[in-house]
Design a protein around this motif. Structure first.
Motif, PDB file in Angstrom:
ATOM      1  N   SER A   1       0.816  -1.211   0.000  1.00  0.00           N
ATOM      2  CA  SER A   1       0.000   0.000   0.000  1.00  0.00           C
ATOM      3  C   SER A   1       0.856   1.270   0.000  1.00  0.00           C
ATOM      4  O   SER A   1       0.391   2.323  -0.429  1.00  0.00           O
ATOM      5  N   PHE A   2       2.091   1.167   0.448  1.00  0.00           N
ATOM      6  CA  PHE A   2       2.952   2.357   0.475  1.00  0.00           C
ATOM      7  C   PHE A   2       3.435   2.764  -0.921  1.00  0.00           C
ATOM      8  O   PHE A   2       3.312   3.938  -1.281  1.00  0.00           O
ATOM      9  N   PRO A   3       3.963   1.838  -1.729  1.00  0.00           N
ATOM     10  CA  PRO A   3       4.385   2.266  -3.073  1.00  0.00           C
ATOM     11  C   PRO A   3       3.223   2.683  -3.976  1.00  0.00           C
ATOM     12  O   PRO A   3       3.426   3.444  -4.913  1.00  0.00           O
ATOM     13  N   VAL A   4       2.017   2.208  -3.722  1.00  0.00           N
ATOM     14  CA  VAL A   4       0.872   2.564  -4.565  1.00  0.00           C
ATOM     15  C   VAL A   4      -0.012   3.611  -3.889  1.00  0.00           C
ATOM     16  O   VAL A   4      -1.190   3.739  -4.228  1.00  0.00           O
ATOM     17  N   ASP A   5       0.563   4.362  -2.971  1.00  0.00           N
ATOM     18  CA  ASP A   5      -0.181   5.377  -2.229  1.00  0.00           C
ATOM     19  C   ASP A   5      -0.869   6.370  -3.164  1.00  0.00           C
ATOM     20  O   ASP A   5      -2.034   6.720  -2.966  1.00  0.00           O
TER      21      ASP A   5
ATOM     22  N   LEU B   1     -13.001  14.113   0.572  1.00  0.00           N
ATOM     23  CA  LEU B   1     -12.656  12.954   1.393  1.00  0.00           C
ATOM     24  C   LEU B   1     -11.317  13.172   2.096  1.00  0.00           C
ATOM     25  O   LEU B   1     -10.358  13.683   1.496  1.00  0.00           O
ATOM     26  N   HIS B   2     -11.253  12.775   3.358  1.00  0.00           N
ATOM     27  CA  HIS B   2      -9.998  12.806   4.113  1.00  0.00           C
ATOM     28  C   HIS B   2      -9.205  11.546   3.733  1.00  0.00           C
ATOM     29  O   HIS B   2      -9.255  10.526   4.427  1.00  0.00           O
TER      30      HIS B   2
ATOM     31  N   ILE C   1      -6.787   5.935   4.142  1.00  0.00           N
ATOM     32  CA  ILE C   1      -5.669   5.017   3.877  1.00  0.00           C
ATOM     33  C   ILE C   1      -5.098   4.482   5.194  1.00  0.00           C
ATOM     34  O   ILE C   1      -4.800   3.292   5.312  1.00  0.00           O
ATOM     35  N   LEU C   2      -4.991   5.338   6.191  1.00  0.00           N
ATOM     36  CA  LEU C   2      -4.542   4.883   7.509  1.00  0.00           C
ATOM     37  C   LEU C   2      -5.512   3.839   8.073  1.00  0.00           C
ATOM     38  O   LEU C   2      -5.089   2.797   8.590  1.00  0.00           O
ATOM     39  N   ALA C   3      -6.799   4.113   7.964  1.00  0.00           N
ATOM     40  CA  ALA C   3      -7.806   3.170   8.466  1.00  0.00           C
ATOM     41  C   ALA C   3      -7.720   1.838   7.727  1.00  0.00           C
ATOM     42  O   ALA C   3      -7.824   0.770   8.343  1.00  0.00           O
ATOM     43  N   LEU C   4      -7.510   1.881   6.419  1.00  0.00           N
ATOM     44  CA  LEU C   4      -7.375   0.646   5.639  1.00  0.00           C
ATOM     45  C   LEU C   4      -6.147  -0.148   6.074  1.00  0.00           C
ATOM     46  O   LEU C   4      -6.213  -1.372   6.227  1.00  0.00           O
ATOM     47  N   ARG C   5      -5.053   0.548   6.277  1.00  0.00           N
ATOM     48  CA  ARG C   5      -3.833  -0.150   6.727  1.00  0.00           C
ATOM     49  C   ARG C   5      -4.023  -0.753   8.122  1.00  0.00           C
ATOM     50  O   ARG C   5      -3.586  -1.875   8.377  1.00  0.00           O
ATOM     51  N   LEU C   6      -4.667  -0.016   9.011  1.00  0.00           N
ATOM     52  CA  LEU C   6      -4.922  -0.551  10.347  1.00  0.00           C
ATOM     53  C   LEU C   6      -5.874  -1.744  10.295  1.00  0.00           C
ATOM     54  O   LEU C   6      -5.708  -2.708  11.042  1.00  0.00           O
TER      55      LEU C   6
END
Length: 174
Positions: free
Chosen positions: A36-40, A55-56, A61-66
């Motif tokens: 998810s980091f390289p395709v941010d 949209l925030h 993205i943080l919520a998805l990673r968590l």
């Protein structure tokens, strides 16, 4: 007895299959987090395209990673359950399931199930977070059956422990 052996073999096969699938899922969650980091930028573009510029995105993205990290942690807890269950099935196959070791294994499964119930509550909080971010997410309801299973497992572990003690006392008197 043949039907019992088939059920035991099927149970062992199923638990082993669950172990493999679970490990694949853990690896998948970890890989998804790392990828998810390289395709941010791509993720940002897709989210803005779907939900608009208000949209925030960083929060989503943080919520998805968590959420993916939560999945990996749940996978580790499930791994503990499956390995303990497989060890119990091995003692059943050998014909000696009522042991102190199995009582300990059942207690470990009970604690792991309690951890899963805690993770389920975290998922409920994640659902509320996604709702606050105005992002589509699955509905969540608490698992009453899971809490009952936790209680049953702790009781069953105590029954196994007492049964093992009684068996040892009987063996000492003979």
């Amino acid at each position: 007895m043949g039907g019992y052996d088939r059920v035991l073999k099927a149970s062992r096969f199923t638990v082993r299959l669950f172990l493999v699938v679970n490990l694949v899922c853990i690896v998948g969650f970890v890989a998804a987090i790392l990828l998810s980091f390289p395709v941010d930028g791509w993720l940002t573009a897709r989210l803005v395209h779907k939900y608009g510029t208000t949209l925030h995105v960083a929060g989503v993205i943080l919520a998805l990673r968590l959420l993916m990290a939560l999945g990996a942690v749940a996978g580790l807890v499930l791994h503990r359950i499956f390995t303990q269950l497989l060890a119990i099935l091995d003692t059943v196959r050998r014909g000696d399931p009522f042991t102190a070791a199995n009582a300990t294994r059942l207690r470990a499964i009970a604690w792991a199930m309690l951890a899963l119930q805690g993770l389920d509550l975290v998922q409920g909080a994640m659902t509320a977070w996604f709702a606050a971010l105005h992002v589509q997410f699955v509905n969540w309801t608490p698992s009453f059956g899971g809490w009952v299973a936790v209680l049953l497992l702790f009781v069953l572990a105590q029954v196994f422990s007492r049964g093992a003690d009684m068996r040892d006392e009987l063996a000492a008197t003979v």
